[in-house]
Every structure is written in structure tokens, then in C-alpha cells.
Design an enzyme around this catalytic site. Structure first.
Site, PDB file in Angstrom:
ATOM      1  N   ASP A 114      12.660   0.573  -6.295  1.00  7.52           N
ATOM      2  CA  ASP A 114      12.619   1.932  -5.742  1.00  7.52           C
ATOM      3  C   ASP A 114      11.226   2.270  -5.220  1.00  7.52           C
ATOM      4  O   ASP A 114      10.273   1.499  -5.420  1.00  7.52           O
ATOM      5  CB  ASP A 114      13.079   2.954  -6.802  1.00  7.52           C
TER       6      ASP A 114
ATOM      7  N   ASP B 180      16.593  10.462 -18.968  1.00  8.89           N
ATOM      8  CA  ASP B 180      17.882  11.055 -18.595  1.00  8.89           C
ATOM      9  C   ASP B 180      18.918   9.980 -18.265  1.00  8.89           C
ATOM     10  O   ASP B 180      19.968  10.263 -17.703  1.00  8.89           O
ATOM     11  CB  ASP B 180      17.713  12.018 -17.406  1.00  8.89           C
TER      12      ASP B 180
ATOM     13  N   HIS C 117      18.474   7.387 -16.208  1.00 15.61           N
ATOM     14  CA  HIS C 117      18.457   6.830 -14.853  1.00 15.61           C
ATOM     15  C   HIS C 117      18.049   5.353 -14.856  1.00 15.61           C
ATOM     16  O   HIS C 117      17.317   4.892 -15.719  1.00 15.61           O
ATOM     17  CB  HIS C 117      17.618   7.659 -13.873  1.00 15.61           C
TER      18      HIS C 117
ATOM     19  N   GLU D 177      19.586   9.059 -10.424  1.00 15.62           N
ATOM     20  CA  GLU D 177      19.646  10.154 -11.376  1.00 15.62           C
ATOM     21  C   GLU D 177      21.096  10.437 -11.787  1.00 15.62           C
ATOM     22  O   GLU D 177      22.035   9.935 -11.150  1.00 15.62           O
ATOM     23  CB  GLU D 177      19.022  11.402 -10.733  1.00 15.62           C
TER      24      GLU D 177
END
Ligand code: GLP
Length: 259
Positions: A66, A135, A137, A142
Site C-alpha cells: 500500500d 481495527d 485492516h 479498512e
């Protein structure tokens, strides 16, 4: 999915480095590289093996997971810069063999689809190193990312921007947007190596590994992959309901099986 609970982050790093070293010594390899703090110990271990034991990356290509949108490649916090500073610039990757997404591309969609083609042209990823966000990810996918998503632009959650603010002088400097390989893209790698250490990851690891496969926890997409090794330290494993089962199974695993 194999869940391997190891005593400390250092053992997690050595175990991950063993898997990568075996593959790299076998011949031409395509590695998927993650940024974030968790894989840093693994990269240090690989750098040491390069210096001390002649482990060479000259036949290895790498693709980053990413990148932040809006940071020039030369920005110290672009993932291009981070991976070069932490790993690839310290071993012998050939020039042009470490690939990342261009966060400054005028046409993000074209950039994303070219990146996918590039991975395919390289023969696909042999081993994908992954961290996990608090979270849940993976990469920068996400919550509510499609479990079949492809490389694309995403908006970061407030939590992820807060989590990553430590790399910037202020949380407002953390970009809102990113380009990330999709969960479908990541799932095409032949072997996924998820690394997680510390209490802060315990909840996300438990949801990913023992929870339902659901877009609310992007890392639960790992359950759909035929070859996943989850390497966690005791702290990151602390919320797993079936810890004893995983440890018992790993303890009795025939050595020849490897990961
Ligand atoms: C970032 C990266 C992820 C990484 C996550 C966790 O958001 N895009 O690839 O897994 O952070 O990072 P850390 O290992 O620093 O907790």
C-alpha cells in the site's frame, strides 16, 4: 490456517525470517512486503542474515502492499521511502526490483490496475508478509472492504490515522487517502504470513482468526485462503479462545512439514 503462538516478538521475527529465507534461497522469488512497526524485527533479522550468512535478494522482486496518496515518493513517510530505509536499501535487491504504488498518480484507477498487471506479470507473490491494524485492516483495507476487493483508493478511518500519527508530527499530517492492494489481490499470494505482536493487536487477531468471515473485520478474509501462517506472540494471542489447541498442535507438528 495455522496459528503459531511464540514466546516473544523476537521469536516471531526469527520464525518469519526462516520462512522467507528458505523461499529466497530456493531461487527467484516474489515477496509481498508490508510496512508498519511489526515486520521491522523480521527485516532486521533478514538484513543480519544477508550480512552474516550471505542471504542474497538479487533474484528477488518485491511488491509493497500500500501507499499514502499525496505523499511524493521521496517523502520520508511514503512507504517507498520507509521500506528502502528499513529493509530493501540495506540488502542487495537489484535496482528496479522493488515496486510500490505511486501515491502521486493523477489517475489512481489506472495506477491501481497497472499495479495489478505488474504483479501478475512477475508471476504473482510467493510470500506476502502482513501486519494487522487495530481495527482488523490488512494493507489499508479498512472495515467493510469487500473480501474480493482489488487494488484501489481507500479513505482511512480516524483510528488508523491516530494509530499512524506517531510517524508524523501531527495527526492532521496523516493523509486521508491511500492506495492499497485489495483483499482479493492479497488472497492471490501463494503463502500469507500474518505477524502480530503486543496486547493492542489481541482483539483484532481474535476477530480475524476465530470470528466470522465478515467485511467488518477485513483480516477475517484470511480464513478463505488455503495457506496462511499466523505468527503471534503471547500478548497478541491473549484473546484467542483456543490458544491451547493451537500450541498443542504446533508442538506436535512433524519438523519436516515446515510452515
Ligand atoms: C499500517 C499498514 C499496515 C500495517 C498496519 C499495522 O496501517 N498499512 O500494512 O499492518 O499499519 O501497523 P503496525 O505493525 O505498526 O501496528
Amino acid at each position: 490456517m495455522e496459528i503459531i503462538i511464540l514466546a516473544t516478538p523476537a521469536v516471531v521475527a526469527r520464525t518469519a525470517a526462516d520462512v522467507i529465507e528458505q523461499q529466497v534461497r530456493r531461487g527467484p522469488t516474489v515477496l509481498g512486503l508490508a510496512t508498519g512497526s511489526t515486520p521491522l524485527h523480521t527485516y532486521l533479522e533478514l538484513i543480519e542474515r544477508h550480512r552474516e550468512d550471505g542471504l542474497s535478494f538479487s533474484q528477488t522482486q518485491a511488491f509493497l502492499l500500500d501507499e499514502y496518496v499525496g505523499l511524493p515518493t521521496a517523502h520520508p513517510q511514503s512507504y517507498h521511502s520507509v521500506i528502502r530505509a528499513e529493509f530493501t536499501g540495506k540488502v542487495d535487491f537489484r535496482p528496479g526490483s522493488v515496486h510500490g504504488l505511486n501515491g502521486m498518480a493523477d489517475n489512481a484507477e489506472a495506477e491501481a490496475s497497472e499495479y495489478e498487471s505488474h504483479i501478475l506479470a512477475a508471476g504473482g507473490v510467493d510470500i506476502q508478509i502482513l501486519g494487522i491494524g487495530t481495527d482488523g485492516h490488512l494493507g489499508f483495507n479498512e472495515p467493510m472492504s469487500s473480501l474480493s476487493s482489488r487494488t484501489r483508493i481507500k479513505t482511512l478511518t480516524h483510528q488508523t490515522r491516530q494509530d499512524n500519527a506517531r510517524f508524523f508530527t501531527h495527526v492532521d499530517e496523516v493523509p486521508n487517502h491511500v492506495l492499497t492492494q485489495g483483499l482479493g489481490t492479497i488472497r492471490e499470494a501463494r503463502h500469507l504470513l500474518l505477524l502480530a505482536t503486543g496486547n493492542a493487536k489481541a482483539e483484532a487477531v481474535a476477530a480475524a482468526v476465530e470470528g466470522p468471515v465478515a467485511a467488518i473485520c477485513p483480516a477475517s478474509a484470511l480464513q478463505l485462503h488455503p495457506h496462511v501462517s499466523v505468527l503471534v506472540d503471547e500478548a497478541a494471542a491473549s484473546q484467542l479462545a483456543h490458544r491451547e489447541y493451537y500450541s498443542d498442535t504446533y508442538g506436535r507438528k512433524p519438523a519436516w512439514q515446515g510452515l
